[in-house]
Write a protein that holds these residues in place. Structure first.
Motif, PDB file in Angstrom:
ATOM      1  N   ILE A 462      91.269 -52.741  10.078  1.00  0.00           N
ATOM      2  CA  ILE A 462      90.795 -51.489  10.302  1.00  0.00           C
ATOM      3  C   ILE A 462      91.748 -50.769  11.606  1.00  0.00           C
ATOM      4  O   ILE A 462      92.112 -49.946  11.555  1.00  0.00           O
ATOM      5  N   GLY A 463      91.834 -51.782  12.633  1.00  0.00           N
ATOM      6  CA  GLY A 463      92.754 -51.419  13.554  1.00  0.00           C
ATOM      7  C   GLY A 463      94.165 -51.158  13.199  1.00  0.00           C
ATOM      8  O   GLY A 463      94.802 -50.037  13.578  1.00  0.00           O
ATOM      9  N   ILE A 464      94.818 -51.766  12.256  1.00  0.00           N
ATOM     10  CA  ILE A 464      96.223 -51.389  11.763  1.00  0.00           C
ATOM     11  C   ILE A 464      96.039 -50.104  11.313  1.00  0.00           C
ATOM     12  O   ILE A 464      96.975 -49.391  11.350  1.00  0.00           O
ATOM     13  N   MET A 587      96.576 -37.293  17.713  1.00  0.00           N
ATOM     14  CA  MET A 587      96.099 -38.501  17.367  1.00  0.00           C
ATOM     15  C   MET A 587      96.714 -39.699  18.261  1.00  0.00           C
ATOM     16  O   MET A 587      96.695 -40.924  17.640  1.00  0.00           O
ATOM     17  N   VAL A 588      97.276 -39.577  19.322  1.00  0.00           N
ATOM     18  CA  VAL A 588      97.882 -40.681  20.050  1.00  0.00           C
ATOM     19  C   VAL A 588      96.779 -41.712  20.463  1.00  0.00           C
ATOM     20  O   VAL A 588      96.961 -42.898  20.235  1.00  0.00           O
ATOM     21  N   ALA A 589      95.397 -41.081  20.731  1.00  0.00           N
ATOM     22  CA  ALA A 589      94.165 -41.951  20.934  1.00  0.00           C
ATOM     23  C   ALA A 589      94.068 -42.803  19.971  1.00  0.00           C
ATOM     24  O   ALA A 589      93.571 -44.073  20.184  1.00  0.00           O
ATOM     25  N   TRP A 590      94.287 -42.657  18.811  1.00  0.00           N
ATOM     26  CA  TRP A 590      94.128 -43.574  17.389  1.00  0.00           C
ATOM     27  C   TRP A 590      94.983 -44.865  17.779  1.00  0.00           C
ATOM     28  O   TRP A 590      94.485 -45.798  17.302  1.00  0.00           O
ATOM     29  N   ILE A 591      95.960 -44.655  18.179  1.00  0.00           N
ATOM     30  CA  ILE A 591      96.884 -45.881  18.530  1.00  0.00           C
ATOM     31  C   ILE A 591      96.205 -46.811  19.418  1.00  0.00           C
ATOM     32  O   ILE A 591      96.075 -48.045  19.224  1.00  0.00           O
ATOM     33  N   TRP A 592      95.809 -46.265  20.714  1.00  0.00           N
ATOM     34  CA  TRP A 592      95.123 -47.399  21.515  1.00  0.00           C
ATOM     35  C   TRP A 592      93.857 -47.698  21.148  1.00  0.00           C
ATOM     36  O   TRP A 592      93.462 -48.946  21.269  1.00  0.00           O
ATOM     37  N   LEU A 593      92.901 -46.761  20.181  1.00  0.00           N
ATOM     38  CA  LEU A 593      91.775 -47.305  19.623  1.00  0.00           C
ATOM     39  C   LEU A 593      92.227 -48.349  18.566  1.00  0.00           C
ATOM     40  O   LEU A 593      91.399 -49.561  18.483  1.00  0.00           O
ATOM     41  N   GLY A 594      93.248 -48.121  17.630  1.00  0.00           N
ATOM     42  CA  GLY A 594      93.422 -49.384  16.748  1.00  0.00           C
ATOM     43  C   GLY A 594      93.939 -50.502  17.503  1.00  0.00           C
ATOM     44  O   GLY A 594      93.492 -51.499  16.963  1.00  0.00           O
ATOM     45  N   GLY A 595      94.491 -50.677  18.633  1.00  0.00           N
ATOM     46  CA  GLY A 595      95.158 -51.840  19.500  1.00  0.00           C
ATOM     47  C   GLY A 595      93.730 -52.371  19.836  1.00  0.00           C
ATOM     48  O   GLY A 595      93.693 -53.582  19.700  1.00  0.00           O
ATOM     49  N   ILE A 596      92.640 -51.437  20.153  1.00  0.00           N
ATOM     50  CA  ILE A 596      91.353 -52.434  20.845  1.00  0.00           C
ATOM     51  C   ILE A 596      90.764 -52.966  19.595  1.00  0.00           C
ATOM     52  O   ILE A 596      90.261 -54.277  19.646  1.00  0.00           O
ATOM     53  N   PHE A 597      90.656 -52.514  18.355  1.00  0.00           N
ATOM     54  CA  PHE A 597      90.051 -52.983  17.064  1.00  0.00           C
ATOM     55  C   PHE A 597      90.989 -54.249  16.912  1.00  0.00           C
ATOM     56  O   PHE A 597      90.350 -55.460  16.274  1.00  0.00           O
ATOM     57  N   ILE A 598      92.225 -54.175  16.792  1.00  0.00           N
ATOM     58  CA  ILE A 598      93.310 -55.446  16.569  1.00  0.00           C
ATOM     59  C   ILE A 598      92.937 -56.709  17.407  1.00  0.00           C
ATOM     60  O   ILE A 598      92.523 -57.748  16.966  1.00  0.00           O
ATOM     61  N   LEU A 599      92.761 -56.389  18.877  1.00  0.00           N
ATOM     62  CA  LEU A 599      92.347 -57.371  19.803  1.00  0.00           C
ATOM     63  C   LEU A 599      90.967 -57.984  19.414  1.00  0.00           C
ATOM     64  O   LEU A 599      90.651 -59.298  19.849  1.00  0.00           O
ATOM     65  N   LEU A 600      90.139 -57.080  19.227  1.00  0.00           N
ATOM     66  CA  LEU A 600      88.754 -57.462  19.097  1.00  0.00           C
ATOM     67  C   LEU A 600      88.448 -58.399  17.779  1.00  0.00           C
ATOM     68  O   LEU A 600      87.897 -59.484  17.872  1.00  0.00           O
ATOM     69  N   GLY A 601      89.176 -57.745  16.747  1.00  0.00           N
ATOM     70  CA  GLY A 601      89.321 -58.845  15.517  1.00  0.00           C
ATOM     71  C   GLY A 601      89.832 -60.151  15.885  1.00  0.00           C
ATOM     72  O   GLY A 601      89.536 -61.190  15.333  1.00  0.00           O
ATOM     73  N   GLY A 602      90.999 -60.050  16.510  1.00  0.00           N
ATOM     74  CA  GLY A 602      91.806 -61.424  16.883  1.00  0.00           C
ATOM     75  C   GLY A 602      90.772 -62.262  17.430  1.00  0.00           C
ATOM     76  O   GLY A 602      90.906 -63.527  17.375  1.00  0.00           O
ATOM     77  N   LEU A 603      90.249 -61.879  18.552  1.00  0.00           N
ATOM     78  CA  LEU A 603      89.059 -62.543  19.203  1.00  0.00           C
ATOM     79  C   LEU A 603      88.023 -63.227  18.605  1.00  0.00           C
ATOM     80  O   LEU A 603      87.428 -64.268  18.814  1.00  0.00           O
TER      81      LEU A 603
END
Length: 612
Positions: A462-464, A587-603
């Motif tokens: 989802i983050g991607i 939609m630049v904020a979607w990049i940082w939001l996606g990054g948060i999802f990626i890190l949370l999913g990885g953790l």
């Protein structure tokens, strides 16, 4: 002062060695009795540590006395034996670009933990090749350490993009800079391994792919370090310019290449000798099975890596052969990597619902109904939005039709993929409710707890999706404005109106050696539809380390749908004018939001499974 320790070449080598020592210590503490694989892996990591600590003792010695030579340049006294010089009372400080944001204390350490962390799975891979052990022990330990390194490297890359967005004053976050790509390359191959690992865990296949991905990831992390510190590339990130008086055999670039070559030859030799053991007896039974889709993903990740690697490396050989510079920017990468990224998004989505062993339309049609409805709905909505834009939108489409095609494909595939991931999660929650194990509300956290690694992976995906949408729209529709203003002036930038309230500055006669920085700033009041929405203060800053060119301090009003990005592009204090630059980027904020999802999913992948 703390972050300045790794702001230069030798300090970065110290940080690398320190992080490597910590990783080796952690692996050593986990070794059990009769753990031959772990002991041998520790030996491989120790050999890598000998290289890094050897650098600290020789070409990258951080403890050499730095003297102020007659040329006023800071030189290592060991290479200047005939120059009478004295050590300076104080250093010149880091590059101004490294001083104007707290990310200097965060971004490099995260990247280094990511880079260095891949030494651990490399050690286990080489140990497994030597001992001919390719069972569960090697796989689980390699996966665990790879995931740790991947999470840190992901965080480092994302924060680096944020830093670039806020510091350089160009309104962007990724420019396909060679050193950016040097950190991106091991991330691609590590991501490929984390996916391919699942096939070896579940079916015992793709052992050859997994060993190769781990080895290549480690080699690319060393290669990226070579690019950054050898001085062979010109980049705002690179800091490896060595004195011409240093013999070529002792240059850092030469030493890195020798080490890289040695590791490559060792790995290639072991993989070649163990090629029969790395083969799988199982065969793919269907082109539409989950196993086949993961193979397609491996091939796409490999192709992605080859394209980026060629883009980074070819300018080096071009300059060697022609003595001319060659730049590889977005015009080279975008046409090549965008189709690959879109295909990865498609495979990523379908693989989530693909059946094991056998696959065909009959096995897909029950799962694809809702995702296809979402995809076609997004297509229809995009077309309607396009035609509602009027003549200007049609003219823009006529000038760059391929951009719109890729944008439309990204939107459709993103909705398709996101619907699959969300639908799969809801299906699991529904099954738990039907089994009488949970209620309606509790079924959703219970579904996650039942398999945090799987659904953590969905969160990453989802983050991607968010990341790709943010990149697509911000790249396609960014608009720049610039206007000379005096205090009291009003200017219109797209849907926004800006009033320059004042132009102020610090004491311009202050001693930079004492205060380190002098700031000049503009106070801007921003309106939208006649309603004030924010006050921004873009600045230019003179640092003691560079009194000729002031650095940017941008000011941004960010929402989920649009960023209003301001900078002071120029100023004339005598005339009382400022050149106000503005970027309006969707939609630049979607990049940082996606990054948060990626890190949370990885953790989330580290959460242990619930015991039945």
């Amino acid at each position: 002062l703390f972050a300045a320790a790794w702001a230069a070449l030798e300090g970065s080598i110290v940080l690398w060695g320190l992080v490597l020592a910590v990783f080796i210590c952690l692996v050593w503490r986990q070794l059990g009795e009769s753990d031959g694989l772990g002991v041998l892996a520790l030996g491989v990591m120790g050999a890598v540590a000998v290289f890094w600590f050897g650098l600290m003792a020789t070409a990258g010695n951080p403890f050499a006395v730095c003297v102020e030579a007659a040329t006023s340049a800071c030189a290592d006294s060991s290479w200047w034996p005939f120059v009478e010089a004295v050590a300076p009372l104080d250093g010149r400080g880091p590059n101004p670009l490294l001083q104007n944001h707290f990310m200097m204390a965060v971004h490099p350490p995260l990247l280094y933990v990511g880079f260095v962390g891949f030494t651990v799975p490399f050690g286990f891979a080489i140990a497994a090749l030597i001992r001919r052990e390719f069972g569960r022990s090697w796989l689980d330990r390699t996966h665990r350490w790879s995931l740790i390194a991947w999470v840190f490297l992901t965080g480092g890359i994302l924060i680096g993009g944020w830093w670039s967005y806020e510091v350089l004053g160009w309104g962007g976050y990724w420019a396909w800079d060679p050193v950016e790509n040097a950190s991106f390359l091991p991330w691609i191959t590590a991501t490929a391994f984390l996916h391919s690992y699942l096939m070896q865990e579940k079916r015992g296949i793709y052992r050859f792919w997994n060993v190769c991905f781990i080895v290549v990831t480690f080699l690319l992390s060393i290669y990226g370090t070579y690019l950054t510190r050898s001085g062979i590339l010109q980049s705002v990130h690179a800091f490896g310019q060595e004195s011409p008086s240093v013999p070529w055999i002792f240059k850092l670039g030469t030493i890195f290449l020798l080490f890289l070559g040695g590791m490559f030859l060792l790995s290639a030799y072991l993989i070649f000798r163990r090629r029969k053991l790395l083969r799988s007896n199982q065969r793919l039974e269907s082109a539409g099975s989950k196993e086949s889709l993961f193979l397609y993903a491996n091939l796409l990740f490999t192709l992605f890596t080859i394209v980026v690697f060629f883009g980074v490396t070819s300018p080096i050989f071009y300059r060697m052969w022609t003595h001319e510079k060659l730049s590889r920017g977005p015009e080279f990468y975008n046409p090549r990597v965008i189709p690959i990224a879109l295909l990865i998004l498609l495979v990523m989505a379908i693989a989530s619902i693909a059946p094991w062993r056998k696959g065909g339309w009959a096995s897909y049609k029950k799962r694809l109904g809702l995702p296809l409805i979402a995809a076609f709905s997004s297509l229809a909505a995009s077309i309607i939005a396009f035609f509602s834009g009027g003549a200007s939108a049609r003219a823009d489409f006529a000038s760059r039709p391929l951009t719109y095609f890729y944008l439309l494909a990204c939107v459709v595939l993103s909705f398709f993929a996101a619907t699959i991931f969300i639908d799969e999660y809801f299906r699991t929650a529904k099954h738990l409710r039907q089994a009488g194990k949970t209620g309606f509300i509790s079924s959703f956290p219970a579904a996650f707890r039942a398999n945090p690694r799987r659904y953590g992976g969905y969160v990453v995906h989802i983050g991607i999706v968010c990341l790709m949408l943010g990149i697509a729209f911000s790249s396609a529709f960014k608009v720049r404005y610039e206007k000379v203003m005096t205090p009291g002036d009003l200017a219109t930038f797209g849907p926004y109106t800006v009033r320059l309230v004042s132009l102020d500055h610090d004491n311009l006669n202050a001693d930079l050696k004492k205060v380190n920085q002098i700031r000049i700033w503009a106070k801007l009041q921003v309106f939208k539809g006649g309603v004030p929405i924010c006050t921004l203060r873009p600045e230019r800053v003179y640092y003691a380390g560079n009194t000729e060119q002031p650095s940017y301090e941008v000011a941004i009003h960010s929402t989920l749908m649009r960023d209003f990005y301001t900078l002071m592009a120029g100023f004339d204090l005598e005339k009382g004018t400022a050149v106000i630059g503005v970027f309006i980027t969707p939609m630049v904020a979607w990049i940082w939001l996606g990054g948060i999802f990626i890190l949370l999913g990885g953790l989330a992948a580290f959460i242990p499974l619930e015991k039945p």
